[in-house]
Design a protein around this motif. Structure first.
Motif, PDB file in Angstrom:
ATOM      1  N   ALA A  27       0.868  -1.254  -0.013  1.00  0.00           N
ATOM      2  CA  ALA A  27      -0.004   0.053  -0.055  1.00  0.00           C
ATOM      3  C   ALA A  27       0.815   1.151   0.031  1.00  0.00           C
ATOM      4  N   ALA A  28       1.837   1.145   0.843  1.00  0.00           N
ATOM      5  CA  ALA A  28       2.730   2.506   0.744  1.00  0.00           C
ATOM      6  C   ALA A  28       3.565   2.422  -0.513  1.00  0.00           C
ATOM      7  N   TRP A  29       4.042   1.438  -1.089  1.00  0.00           N
ATOM      8  CA  TRP A  29       4.672   1.527  -2.309  1.00  0.00           C
ATOM      9  C   TRP A  29       3.930   2.174  -3.288  1.00  0.00           C
ATOM     10  N   ASN A  30       2.525   1.626  -3.642  1.00  0.00           N
ATOM     11  CA  ASN A  30       1.457   2.280  -4.398  1.00  0.00           C
ATOM     12  C   ASN A  30       1.375   3.472  -4.344  1.00  0.00           C
ATOM     13  N   LEU A  31       1.325   4.122  -2.875  1.00  0.00           N
ATOM     14  CA  LEU A  31       1.094   5.651  -2.913  1.00  0.00           C
ATOM     15  C   LEU A  31       2.682   6.251  -3.489  1.00  0.00           C
ATOM     16  N   ALA A  32       3.691   5.995  -2.848  1.00  0.00           N
ATOM     17  CA  ALA A  32       5.145   6.367  -3.262  1.00  0.00           C
ATOM     18  C   ALA A  32       5.047   6.349  -4.609  1.00  0.00           C
ATOM     19  N   VAL A  33       4.852   5.476  -5.622  1.00  0.00           N
ATOM     20  CA  VAL A  33       5.009   5.605  -7.026  1.00  0.00           C
ATOM     21  C   VAL A  33       4.051   6.615  -7.620  1.00  0.00           C
ATOM     22  N   GLN A  34       3.157   7.024  -7.036  1.00  0.00           N
ATOM     23  CA  GLN A  34       2.158   8.034  -7.353  1.00  0.00           C
ATOM     24  C   GLN A  34       2.326   9.140  -6.781  1.00  0.00           C
ATOM     25  N   ASN A  35       3.565   9.587  -6.196  1.00  0.00           N
ATOM     26  CA  ASN A  35       3.912  10.522  -5.465  1.00  0.00           C
ATOM     27  C   ASN A  35       3.139  11.371  -4.483  1.00  0.00           C
ATOM     28  N   LYS A  36       2.465  10.378  -3.831  1.00  0.00           N
ATOM     29  CA  LYS A  36       1.570  10.714  -2.760  1.00  0.00           C
ATOM     30  C   LYS A  36       2.023  10.360  -1.285  1.00  0.00           C
ATOM     31  N   HIS A  37       1.577  11.000  -0.405  1.00  0.00           N
ATOM     32  CA  HIS A  37       2.293  10.714   0.983  1.00  0.00           C
ATOM     33  C   HIS A  37       1.834   9.218   1.573  1.00  0.00           C
ATOM     34  N   PHE A  38       2.664   8.668   2.403  1.00  0.00           N
ATOM     35  CA  PHE A  38       2.420   7.386   2.828  1.00  0.00           C
ATOM     36  C   PHE A  38       3.037   7.615   4.349  1.00  0.00           C
ATOM     37  N   ASP A  39       2.282   7.083   5.421  1.00  0.00           N
ATOM     38  CA  ASP A  39       2.773   7.166   6.830  1.00  0.00           C
ATOM     39  C   ASP A  39       3.853   5.926   6.996  1.00  0.00           C
ATOM     40  N   LYS A  40       4.626   6.174   8.027  1.00  0.00           N
ATOM     41  CA  LYS A  40       5.583   5.056   8.430  1.00  0.00           C
ATOM     42  C   LYS A  40       4.976   3.739   8.974  1.00  0.00           C
ATOM     43  N   ILE A  41       5.582   2.610   8.514  1.00  0.00           N
ATOM     44  CA  ILE A  41       5.139   1.278   8.714  1.00  0.00           C
ATOM     45  C   ILE A  41       5.664   1.170  10.219  1.00  0.00           C
ATOM     46  N   ASP A  42       4.626   1.003  11.176  1.00  0.00           N
ATOM     47  CA  ASP A  42       5.180   0.525  12.442  1.00  0.00           C
ATOM     48  C   ASP A  42       5.048  -1.110  12.585  1.00  0.00           C
ATOM     49  N   SER A  43       5.977  -1.573  13.131  1.00  0.00           N
ATOM     50  CA  SER A  43       5.912  -3.259  13.178  1.00  0.00           C
ATOM     51  C   SER A  43       6.176  -3.644  14.564  1.00  0.00           C
TER      52      SER A  43
END
Length: 43
Positions: A27-43
């Motif tokens: 989900a983060a990758w898909n946002l990133a390649v669209q130049n959209k903001h994504f939140d940090k993934i906490d694990s």
């Protein structure tokens, strides 16, 4: 990973993390390649 190498131990850690966080990572990758903001993934 797009380019480069990791030592085997670190690569295994990344692969294990990805197994646990696959949906969030994609989900983060898909946002990133669209130049959209994504939140940090906490694990």
């Amino acid at each position: 990973m797009l380019a480069g190498e990791l030592p085997a131990k670190q690569l295994k850690a990344v692969q294990n993390w990805l197994k646990s966080n696959e949906e969030k990572a994609y989900a983060a990758w898909n946002l990133a390649v669209q130049n959209k903001h994504f939140d940090k993934i906490d694990s």
